[in-house]
Design a protein around this motif. Structure first.
Motif, PDB file in Angstrom:
ATOM      1  N   LYS A  46       0.865  -1.188   0.000  1.00  0.00           N
ATOM      2  CA  LYS A  46       0.000   0.000   0.000  1.00  0.00           C
ATOM      3  C   LYS A  46       0.903   1.240   0.000  1.00  0.00           C
ATOM      4  O   LYS A  46       1.946   1.267   0.607  1.00  0.00           O
ATOM      5  CB  LYS A  46      -0.933   0.006   1.207  1.00  0.00           C
ATOM      6  N   GLY A  47       0.486   2.242  -0.713  1.00  0.00           N
ATOM      7  CA  GLY A  47       1.309   3.438  -0.837  1.00  0.00           C
ATOM      8  C   GLY A  47       2.154   3.458  -2.097  1.00  0.00           C
ATOM      9  O   GLY A  47       2.727   4.498  -2.452  1.00  0.00           O
ATOM     10  N   TYR A  48       2.231   2.311  -2.790  1.00  0.00           N
ATOM     11  CA  TYR A  48       3.026   2.224  -4.027  1.00  0.00           C
ATOM     12  C   TYR A  48       2.154   1.977  -5.257  1.00  0.00           C
ATOM     13  O   TYR A  48       2.670   1.786  -6.356  1.00  0.00           O
ATOM     14  CB  TYR A  48       4.049   1.091  -3.914  1.00  0.00           C
ATOM     15  N   LEU A  49       0.838   1.983  -5.071  1.00  0.00           N
ATOM     16  CA  LEU A  49      -0.048   1.575  -6.158  1.00  0.00           C
ATOM     17  C   LEU A  49      -0.221   2.649  -7.237  1.00  0.00           C
ATOM     18  O   LEU A  49      -0.471   2.318  -8.397  1.00  0.00           O
ATOM     19  CB  LEU A  49      -1.407   1.152  -5.589  1.00  0.00           C
ATOM     20  N   ILE A  50      -0.084   3.914  -6.861  1.00  0.00           N
ATOM     21  CA  ILE A  50      -0.145   4.967  -7.878  1.00  0.00           C
ATOM     22  C   ILE A  50       1.037   4.832  -8.836  1.00  0.00           C
ATOM     23  O   ILE A  50       0.890   4.959 -10.060  1.00  0.00           O
ATOM     24  CB  ILE A  50      -0.146   6.367  -7.232  1.00  0.00           C
ATOM     25  N   GLU A  51       2.218   4.556  -8.288  1.00  0.00           N
ATOM     26  CA  GLU A  51       3.387   4.328  -9.143  1.00  0.00           C
ATOM     27  C   GLU A  51       3.180   3.118 -10.042  1.00  0.00           C
ATOM     28  O   GLU A  51       3.566   3.125 -11.215  1.00  0.00           O
ATOM     29  CB  GLU A  51       4.634   4.123  -8.286  1.00  0.00           C
ATOM     30  N   LEU A  52       2.560   2.084  -9.485  1.00  0.00           N
ATOM     31  CA  LEU A  52       2.283   0.891 -10.280  1.00  0.00           C
ATOM     32  C   LEU A  52       1.281   1.223 -11.387  1.00  0.00           C
ATOM     33  O   LEU A  52       1.435   0.780 -12.536  1.00  0.00           O
ATOM     34  CB  LEU A  52       1.752  -0.231  -9.393  1.00  0.00           C
ATOM     35  N   TYR A  53       0.268   2.002 -11.064  1.00  0.00           N
ATOM     36  CA  TYR A  53      -0.708   2.446 -12.065  1.00  0.00           C
ATOM     37  C   TYR A  53      -0.015   3.161 -13.223  1.00  0.00           C
ATOM     38  O   TYR A  53      -0.291   2.891 -14.406  1.00  0.00           O
ATOM     39  CB  TYR A  53      -1.743   3.367 -11.416  1.00  0.00           C
ATOM     40  N   GLN A  54       0.877   4.059 -12.896  1.00  0.00           N
ATOM     41  CA  GLN A  54       1.592   4.808 -13.935  1.00  0.00           C
ATOM     42  C   GLN A  54       2.435   3.874 -14.806  1.00  0.00           C
ATOM     43  O   GLN A  54       2.532   4.060 -16.026  1.00  0.00           O
ATOM     44  CB  GLN A  54       2.463   5.886 -13.281  1.00  0.00           C
ATOM     45  N   MET A  55       2.994   2.858 -14.191  1.00  0.00           N
ATOM     46  CA  MET A  55       3.781   1.891 -14.953  1.00  0.00           C
ATOM     47  C   MET A  55       2.891   1.090 -15.902  1.00  0.00           C
ATOM     48  O   MET A  55       3.241   0.861 -17.069  1.00  0.00           O
ATOM     49  CB  MET A  55       4.504   0.936 -13.994  1.00  0.00           C
ATOM     50  N   LEU A  56       1.722   0.683 -15.427  1.00  0.00           N
ATOM     51  CA  LEU A  56       0.812  -0.091 -16.270  1.00  0.00           C
ATOM     52  C   LEU A  56       0.322   0.735 -17.454  1.00  0.00           C
ATOM     53  O   LEU A  56       0.152   0.212 -18.563  1.00  0.00           O
ATOM     54  CB  LEU A  56      -0.369  -0.602 -15.439  1.00  0.00           C
ATOM     55  N   CYS A  57       0.099   2.026 -17.228  1.00  0.00           N
ATOM     56  CA  CYS A  57      -0.267   2.918 -18.347  1.00  0.00           C
ATOM     57  C   CYS A  57       0.842   2.948 -19.387  1.00  0.00           C
ATOM     58  O   CYS A  57       0.581   2.922 -20.597  1.00  0.00           O
ATOM     59  CB  CYS A  57      -0.534   4.323 -17.827  1.00  0.00           C
ATOM     60  N   LYS A  58       2.055   2.996 -18.910  1.00  0.00           N
ATOM     61  CA  LYS A  58       3.214   3.030 -19.802  1.00  0.00           C
ATOM     62  C   LYS A  58       3.258   1.807 -20.712  1.00  0.00           C
ATOM     63  O   LYS A  58       3.639   1.897 -21.885  1.00  0.00           O
ATOM     64  CB  LYS A  58       4.491   3.118 -18.962  1.00  0.00           C
ATOM     65  N   TYR A  59       2.839   0.655 -20.164  1.00  0.00           N
ATOM     66  CA  TYR A  59       2.884  -0.581 -20.937  1.00  0.00           C
ATOM     67  C   TYR A  59       1.549  -0.909 -21.601  1.00  0.00           C
ATOM     68  O   TYR A  59       1.303  -2.056 -21.982  1.00  0.00           O
ATOM     69  CB  TYR A  59       3.335  -1.735 -20.044  1.00  0.00           C
ATOM     70  N   SER A  60       0.696   0.078 -21.729  1.00  0.00           N
ATOM     71  CA  SER A  60      -0.561  -0.052 -22.487  1.00  0.00           C
ATOM     72  C   SER A  60      -1.507  -1.104 -21.917  1.00  0.00           C
ATOM     73  O   SER A  60      -2.294  -1.717 -22.660  1.00  0.00           O
ATOM     74  CB  SER A  60      -0.261  -0.376 -23.970  1.00  0.00           C
TER      75      SER A  60
END
Length: 301
Positions: A169-183
């Protein structure tokens, strides 16, 4: 053929696994059925009109006849049932001198065979992912595959699952941004569930309250206000009737009131009997994400 009464079934085609995640709630003791027995079960599910069958485990790629079973199912279903797989990616890669090498032929095989392919990723970096208790190179394996698939014709097939716990928890926004990067177009977040197995044993390490889970989800949805990714969630209340599971020994398994219960054996009994053990109205409501996802997949929205 049936009329698509059941939206989705998860089939633990094998209880064997080549990983040992410390938050996992699989049952490692179930026996594994042979190909002909599984074909009988698959025929019943298709005839009953199951919309989507997801092969999970364990690690489904350890089941030697998986591809043969799915190919037979695709031919028999004639487009009426979609097929999905959730894999830990270990068998899609090689580790040589601590470098991840992709098995491109194996990756292309599952991409061509399955309608949806699900990988698990719980953090935006190796350090936090390692704390989550998957294998040492899990982060690198998944990222290497996502890099390989990014912007390809197959990227729209990929779904990411994330277990949300006290550790990430607390790292999910960064993970979201990464998933956007990989379409990535589909992301499912699960609140850590201490129901059995390792998950029950290590629950103090992973436990996150419903309030904490909901707070994390709210932050992500604010970030995702343009709906770049279709996000679905599972807290504890979502599991009842949402996930209908078949164990590797052919039994219907339902999650009710905080525990898993084995019911009918589909090798010997009709698939219609599943309806005796679930609230089908609630199941359809809770799996409505699948309906929306299919329209996205077909380019309708």
């Amino acid at each position: 053929m049936g009329e698509n009464i059941i939206k989705s079934i998860c089939w633990d085609i094998t209880s064997r696994c080549n990983d040992n995640c410390t938050f996992c709630y699989r049952n490692p003791d179930n026996k594994e059925l042979d190909f002909e027995s599984n074909k009988i079960i698959l025929k019943k599910l298709i005839d009953f009109g199951v919309d989507k069958i997801s092969f999970v485990g364990g690690e489904p790629l350890l089941y030697a006849k998986l591809y043969d079973l799915v190919r037979w199912g695709i031919m028999y279903a004639e487009g009426k049932t979609k097929f999905s797989i959730t894999t830990n990616t270990i068998l899609l890669t090689e580790l040589i001198d601590e470098e991840i090498i992709l098995k491109e032929r194996e990756i292309k095989k599952i991409l061509e065979l399955f309608d949806w392919i699900t990988f698990s990723l719980d953090a935006p970096n190796r350090e936090i992912q390692s704390r989550m208790g998957r294998n040492k190179f899990h982060y690198e394996r998944v990222i290497k595959i996502l890099q390989y698939l990014n912007d390809s014709q197959f990227s729209k097939k990929i779904k990411i699952n994330t277990v949300v716990s006290n550790l990430n928890k607390g790292y999910l926004i960064e993970l979201y941004q990464m998933l956007c990067k990989y379409s990535i177009k589909r992301w499912k977040l699960f609140r850590f569930l201490p129901s059995r197995g390792n998950a029950l044993k290590y629950q103090d390490k992973y436990y996150i309250s419903e309030t904490q889970f909901e707070d994390e989800i709210k932050k992500i949805k604010i970030k995702n206000k343009s709906d770049q990714i279709l996000i679905t969630t599972n807290g504890y209340e979502n599991f009842d009737n949402s996930y209908i599971t078949i164990s590797s020994d052919g039994k219907l398994v339902v999650y009710n009131n905080g525990k898993y219960e084995s019911k009918i054996n589909l090798l010997y009994e009709d698939a219609e009997k599943i309806l005796q053990y679930i609230d089908i109205k609630k199941h359809i409501e809770k799996r409505s994400d699948f309906i929306k996802i299919e329209r996205i997949h077909e380019g309708q929205i």
